[in-house]
Design a protein around this motif. Structure first.
Motif, short mmCIF file in Angstrom:
data_model
loop_
_atom_site.label_atom_id
_atom_site.label_comp_id
_atom_site.label_asym_id
_atom_site.label_seq_id
_atom_site.Cartn_x
_atom_site.Cartn_y
_atom_site.Cartn_z
N ARG A 176 0.86 -1.20 0.00
CA ARG A 176 0.00 0.00 0.00
C ARG A 176 0.89 1.24 0.00
NH1 ARG A 176 -4.08 -0.20 4.71
NH2 ARG A 176 -4.71 1.72 3.73
N TYR A 177 0.44 2.23 -0.75
CA TYR A 177 1.18 3.48 -0.87
C TYR A 177 0.23 4.65 -0.60
CZ TYR A 177 4.27 0.31 -3.39
OH TYR A 177 5.07 -0.74 -3.74
N PRO A 178 0.73 5.78 -0.09
CA PRO A 178 2.13 6.11 0.19
C PRO A 178 2.63 5.40 1.44
CG PRO A 178 0.71 7.89 0.93
CD PRO A 178 -0.17 6.87 0.25
N SER A 179 3.96 5.41 1.58
CA SER A 179 4.56 4.84 2.77
C SER A 179 5.86 5.58 3.10
CB SER A 179 4.82 3.34 2.61
OG SER A 179 5.75 3.11 1.59
N CYS A 180 6.24 5.49 4.35
CA CYS A 180 7.47 6.12 4.83
C CYS A 180 8.53 5.05 5.04
CB CYS A 180 7.21 6.87 6.13
SG CYS A 180 8.68 7.70 6.80
N LEU A 181 9.67 5.22 4.42
CA LEU A 181 10.76 4.26 4.56
C LEU A 181 11.71 4.63 5.69
CD1 LEU A 181 11.75 3.79 0.81
CD2 LEU A 181 10.27 2.33 2.22
N ASP A 182 11.96 5.94 5.83
CA ASP A 182 13.03 6.36 6.73
C ASP A 182 12.92 7.86 6.97
OD1 ASP A 182 15.26 6.03 8.31
OD2 ASP A 182 16.66 5.72 6.65
N GLY A 183 13.72 8.34 7.88
CA GLY A 183 13.78 9.77 8.16
C GLY A 183 14.63 10.03 9.38
N GLU A 184 14.80 11.30 9.68
CA GLU A 184 15.54 11.70 10.88
C GLU A 184 14.92 12.93 11.49
OE1 GLU A 184 19.76 12.22 10.65
OE2 GLU A 184 20.07 10.28 9.71
N ARG A 185 14.81 12.92 12.78
CA ARG A 185 14.41 14.02 13.63
C ARG A 185 12.93 14.38 13.46
NH1 ARG A 185 18.32 15.93 16.47
NH2 ARG A 185 17.37 17.94 16.82
N ALA A 186 12.38 14.92 14.52
CA ALA A 186 10.98 15.36 14.54
C ALA A 186 10.82 16.59 13.66
CB ALA A 186 10.56 15.69 15.97
N GLY A 187 9.65 16.72 13.07
CA GLY A 187 9.34 17.95 12.33
C GLY A 187 9.19 19.09 13.32
N PRO A 188 9.59 20.29 12.92
CA PRO A 188 9.44 21.45 13.81
C PRO A 188 7.96 21.71 14.12
CG PRO A 188 10.86 21.98 11.94
CD PRO A 188 10.23 20.65 11.66
N PRO A 189 7.67 22.24 15.29
CA PRO A 189 6.28 22.56 15.61
C PRO A 189 5.74 23.66 14.66
CG PRO A 189 7.67 22.75 17.56
CD PRO A 189 8.58 22.55 16.39
N GLU A 190 4.44 23.60 14.41
CA GLU A 190 3.79 24.67 13.63
C GLU A 190 3.99 26.00 14.36
OE1 GLU A 190 1.53 24.61 10.86
OE2 GLU A 190 1.08 22.48 10.68
N ASP A 191 4.13 27.05 13.59
CA ASP A 191 4.16 28.43 14.08
C ASP A 191 5.33 28.75 15.02
OD1 ASP A 191 1.82 29.05 12.63
OD2 ASP A 191 0.61 28.19 14.24
N VAL A 192 6.44 28.02 14.86
CA VAL A 192 7.61 28.27 15.70
C VAL A 192 8.43 29.45 15.18
CG1 VAL A 192 9.23 26.69 14.56
CG2 VAL A 192 9.44 27.09 17.02
N GLY A 193 8.19 29.89 13.97
CA GLY A 193 8.92 31.03 13.44
C GLY A 193 9.93 30.67 12.37
N GLY A 194 9.72 29.56 11.69
CA GLY A 194 10.63 29.15 10.62
C GLY A 194 11.94 28.64 11.16
N PRO A 195 12.93 28.49 10.28
CA PRO A 195 14.23 27.96 10.71
C PRO A 195 14.87 28.75 11.85
CG PRO A 195 14.09 27.87 8.34
CD PRO A 195 12.88 28.63 8.81
N GLN A 196 14.78 30.08 11.80
CA GLN A 196 15.40 30.88 12.86
C GLN A 196 14.67 30.67 14.19
OE1 GLN A 196 15.93 35.03 12.00
NE2 GLN A 196 16.36 35.54 14.11
N GLY A 197 13.36 30.67 14.18
CA GLY A 197 12.60 30.42 15.40
C GLY A 197 12.84 29.03 15.95
N TYR A 198 13.02 28.07 15.03
CA TYR A 198 13.29 26.70 15.47
C TYR A 198 14.65 26.60 16.15
CZ TYR A 198 13.27 21.61 15.49
OH TYR A 198 13.31 20.30 15.88
N ARG A 199 15.64 27.31 15.60
CA ARG A 199 16.97 27.33 16.26
C ARG A 199 16.85 27.89 17.68
NH1 ARG A 199 18.58 28.38 11.00
NH2 ARG A 199 18.45 30.64 11.18
N LEU A 200 16.07 28.96 17.84
CA LEU A 200 15.88 29.54 19.18
C LEU A 200 15.17 28.56 20.11
CD1 LEU A 200 14.83 33.16 18.14
CD2 LEU A 200 17.05 32.43 19.05
N LEU A 201 14.18 27.86 19.58
CA LEU A 201 13.48 26.85 20.38
C LEU A 201 14.44 25.76 20.83
CD1 LEU A 201 10.82 25.44 21.42
CD2 LEU A 201 10.81 24.26 19.21
N LEU A 202 15.24 25.24 19.91
CA LEU A 202 16.19 24.18 20.26
C LEU A 202 17.18 24.64 21.32
CD1 LEU A 202 16.96 22.57 16.78
CD2 LEU A 202 15.41 21.74 18.57
#
Length: 181
Positions: A115-141
């Motif tokens: 059955r498709y679609p399917s997920c084979l692999d990945g790394e790390r959690a997705g950033p939370p919604e509304d965190v402020g983009g990559p810069q906001g995510y860096r501040l969160l981390l």
């Protein structure tokens, strides 16, 4: 001819350590269905606008006011605009500006019992919604990593105790994706 399956690698731009997913998607999916695959794979809720850019052409939900020049993603199948080795972009949340680089790693025939679609692999959690983009995510981390940080408690309360930036569960994503069938 068997149904074509596209193996895609989706990488979130501007974020370190890297956040990525490898998914299998039917080539007959329209771009709006691919959008839903990205949303589920990243753990997002589809609360914002998005677009695809493929060979300089923008696709997305048509703007009723006509201010955004987008081709209707409902009219475009994945296998009509990309092939093996193609690279294209997906942008989500025009305020936070999450850019994804997508690469078609392979194209092959569907397995009859899969059955498709399917997920084979990945790394790390997705950033939370509304965190402020990559810069906001860096501040969160940074705030989450240092208990003495002045925003540590506020940020931990905002994302919830269960949020683990390093965590990724391909099985959970796969379950979510299979609901799209």
């Amino acid at each position: 001819m068997p149904r074509q399956i596209f193996q895609l690698r989706m990488s979130l731009s501007g974020v370190r350590p890297a956040i990525w997913r490898r998914v299998l998607v039917p080539g007959g999916y329209t771009l709006d269905r691919l959008h839903r695959v990205v949303q589920h794979a990243m753990g997002w809720r589809d609360c914002h606008l998005h677009s695809f850019e493929i060979d300089g052409v923008q696709y997305g939900e048509p703007d009723p006011d006509g201010e955004l020049a987008l081709h209707d993603e409902l009219d475009v199948r994945l296998d009509a605009v990309v092939g093996k080795g193609s690279r294209f972009h997906y942008t989500y949340d025009f305020g936070d500006w999450w850019e994804h680089d997508l690469l078609v790693e392979d194209v092959f025939g569907a397995e009859a019992d899969e059955r498709y679609p399917s997920c084979l692999d990945g790394e790390r959690a997705g950033p939370p919604e509304d965190v402020g983009g990559p810069q906001g995510y860096r501040l969160l981390l940074a705030a989450l990593a240092e208990p003495g940080h002045p925003e540590h408690r506020t940020m931990r309360d905002w994302v919830g105790a269960a949020f683990d930036p390093a965590g990724f569960d391909a099985g959970r994503v796969d379950t979510l994706l299979r609901r799209l069938c």
